[in-house]
Design a protein around this motif. Structure first.
Motif, PDB file in Angstrom:
ATOM      1  N   THR A 280      -1.090  -2.453   5.436  1.00 17.70           N
ATOM      2  CA  THR A 280      -0.411  -2.336   3.997  1.00 17.70           C
ATOM      3  C   THR A 280      -1.203  -2.093   2.986  1.00 17.70           C
ATOM      4  OG1 THR A 280       1.328  -3.647   4.686  1.00 17.70           O
ATOM      5  CG2 THR A 280       1.317  -3.431   2.470  1.00 17.70           C
ATOM      6  N   PRO A 281      -1.462  -0.976   2.115  1.00 15.35           N
ATOM      7  CA  PRO A 281      -2.331  -0.734   1.052  1.00 15.35           C
ATOM      8  C   PRO A 281      -2.154  -1.797  -0.037  1.00 15.35           C
ATOM      9  CG  PRO A 281      -1.200   1.374   1.794  1.00 15.35           C
ATOM     10  CD  PRO A 281      -0.675   0.146   2.351  1.00 15.35           C
ATOM     11  N   GLN A 282      -3.235  -2.076  -0.869  1.00 17.54           N
ATOM     12  CA  GLN A 282      -3.065  -2.915  -1.879  1.00 17.54           C
ATOM     13  C   GLN A 282      -1.828  -2.563  -2.933  1.00 17.54           C
ATOM     14  OE1 GLN A 282      -5.645  -1.316  -0.879  1.00 17.54           O
ATOM     15  NE2 GLN A 282      -7.655  -2.863  -0.998  1.00 17.54           N
ATOM     16  N   PRO A 283      -1.332  -3.427  -3.581  1.00 18.91           N
ATOM     17  CA  PRO A 283      -0.038  -3.160  -4.370  1.00 18.91           C
ATOM     18  C   PRO A 283      -0.431  -2.080  -5.512  1.00 18.91           C
ATOM     19  CG  PRO A 283      -0.233  -5.439  -4.167  1.00 18.91           C
ATOM     20  CD  PRO A 283      -1.591  -4.917  -3.489  1.00 18.91           C
ATOM     21  N   VAL A 284      -1.424  -1.789  -5.932  1.00 20.89           N
ATOM     22  CA  VAL A 284      -1.779  -0.700  -6.847  1.00 20.89           C
ATOM     23  C   VAL A 284      -1.516   0.727  -6.624  1.00 20.89           C
ATOM     24  CG1 VAL A 284      -4.259  -0.302  -6.164  1.00 20.89           C
ATOM     25  CG2 VAL A 284      -3.472   0.143  -8.488  1.00 20.89           C
TER      26      VAL A 284
END
Length: 351
Positions: A280-284
C-alpha cells in the motif's frame, strides 16, 4: 563624479561566499579519510585509490550525476534546506550503488540568486550527513551566485559521484531469467521525482498551504510529507551484496517510476509482472491521485508509488534480504512480482 563600481554592486557578494566556505569546512571534514589528499580550496580534488582498489583484478570506475528537480521549489517555500542536501547524495549515489559499485567521492554544485551562508551551510550539512552514512567523501563543490540567472529565492543543486567495482561483480541484469523474483524495498515518500506534478496538484488544484496538515497525513504537515528525505540505499545495498546474496540486478526507482526503471535491467525478450496487491503506497500518493483524477499508469510513470529500490534475484530470498537490511529499521522488503518470458516492459496485476 560617478559612483565606484565593484562586484557586489553587480549582484555578487564575494565575502558571503567566503563565509559560506568557512561555515561548511567542519561539516565536510567529517566525511574525509586518509584517502582524501586535498582540502577545500584546491583547484581540484585528490583522492588516493590504493585502498579502494586493493585486491581488485579489473577495477571499473562508475560515475553518475543528477539533481533533485523542482523539489527545490518546495524547499524554498518551507525554508528547510538540510533535507535537500541529503536528497542529493542519496539520489545520485543510489544510481551507482545499484550497479554494484562502492561510491567513493561526491562533489556538488549549488546555484543561487544570492548566497546566504546559513542556507549553504544547511545544504552541505545534509550532504555530509548522507555521505557519512554511506562512507562517501565529500571532496569539493561549487557555489555560484548568479542573480541574472536565478530568480530571487531560487536555487539549484547538482551532485556528482564516483565509485569503483570489480568488473566481474558489476550488476547489469544480464543473468536475469524468467521466474526470477522482484523484491521491493520501500521508499520514504516522493524522494526527488514528480514534484512538478505534485506542486500543481497540492498548491494549484488543491489550494493547500505549505504548512497545511491534511487529515490523511496523520498530523504531519504538507512540508513534512513532501520534504521527507530520500532513503539512502547505499549502506543497505552494500550489506546485501556483502552477505553473498545472489543478486542479479537492481533498479533505483527514480523518474519514470517502476514503469521506466525496472525494464532498464531486464534482458531482451523478458518482461515483469508487478503485483499491486503486495503493498500500500503512502497516503500522499492516493491524495495526489484523487486531486488530479490521475489514472494508475500515469501515477506509476511519474512517482515511485512507495517503492524506492527493486532487487532481482532467485526465488526464496526474502528472509535473507530482510536479515541483511535489519539494521535499517525504516526499510522493509517484500516480493513485488516476477520476471516472465514472452512479454516486454512492466505489466501490473492485482489491481
Amino acid at each position: 563624479m560617478s559612483a565606484k563600481i565593484d562586484y557586489k554592486s553587480a549582484g555578487v557578494d564575494i565575502e558571503a561566499g567566503n563565509e559560506a566556505v568557512r561555515r561548511i569546512k567542519s561539516h565536510v571534514a567529517r566525511t574525509h579519510s586518509a584517502a582524501v589528499l586535498t582540502g577545500l580550496g584546491s583547484f581540484g580534488t585528490l583522492f588516493s585509490l590504493s585502498d579502494a582498489i586493493k585486491g581488485m583484478t579489473e577495477p571499473v570506475m562508475v560515475q553518475s550525476t543528477d539533481g533533485v528537480g523542482t523539489k527545490t521549489k518546495v524547499t524554498v517555500m518551507a525554508g528547510r534546506y538540510e533535507a535537500l542536501g541529503h536528497d542529493l547524495v542519496a539520489a545520485v549515489a543510489g544510481d551507482i550503488a545499484v550497479m554494484g559499485a562502492k561510491p567513493l567521492t561526491f562533489l556538488d554544485y549549488v546555484g543561487l540568486h544570492k548566497t546566504d551562508p546559513a542556507v549553504v551551510e544547511e545544504l552541505v550539512r545534509g550532504m555530509t550527513a548522507a555521505c557519512f552514512e554511506a562512507g562517501i567523501a565529500l571532496v569539493g563543490g561549487e557555489t555560484a551566485e548568479m542573480p541574472a540567472v536565478y530568480a530571487e529565492g531560487d536555487l539549484d543543486v547538482v551532485g556528482f559521484v564516483t565509485g569503483v567495482v570489480e568488473r566481474e561483480k558489476l550488476l547489469t541484469g544480464a543473468g536475469i531469467v524468467a521466474g526470477d523474483v522482484l523484491y521491493a524495498i520501500n521508499s520514504s515518500g516522493l524522494h526527488t521525482n514528480g514534484f512538478s506534478l505534485a506542486r500543481k496538484l497540492f498548491f494549484e488544484i488543491g489550494g493547500y498551504a505549505i504548512d497545511a496538515t491534511p487529515e490523511e497525513f496523520g498530523g504531519k504537515s504538507l512540508a513534512d510529507v513532501l520534504l521527507a528525505p530520500h532513503a539512502n540505499y547505499v549502506a543497505p545495498i552494500q550489506r546485501i551484496l556483502g552477505a553473498g546474496i545472489p543478486v542479479k540486478g537492481m533498479a533505483h526507482i527514480t523518474g519514470g517510476g517502476l514503469v521506466e526503471n525496472v525494464p532498464r535491467i531486464i534482458p531482451d525478450g523478458l518482461g515483469v509482472v508487478v503485483d499491486r496487491a503486495t503493498w500500500t503506497p503512502q497516503p500522499v500518493f492516493a491524495t495526489m491521485q484523487r486531486l488530479g483524477d490521475i489514472d494508475d499508469l500515469e501515477m506509476h510513470r511519474t512517482f515511485n508509488m512507495g517503492v524506492g529500490l527493486v532487487i532481482v534475484a532467485p526465488a526464496g530470498l526474502q528472509d535473507d534480504l530482510a536479515a541483511a537490511i535489519g539494521d535499517f529499521p525504516a526499510l522493509r522488503v517484500w516480493e513485488l512480482g516476477r520476471v516472465e518470458a514472452g512479454t516486454t516492459g512492466v505489466r501490473f496485476s492485482g489491481v
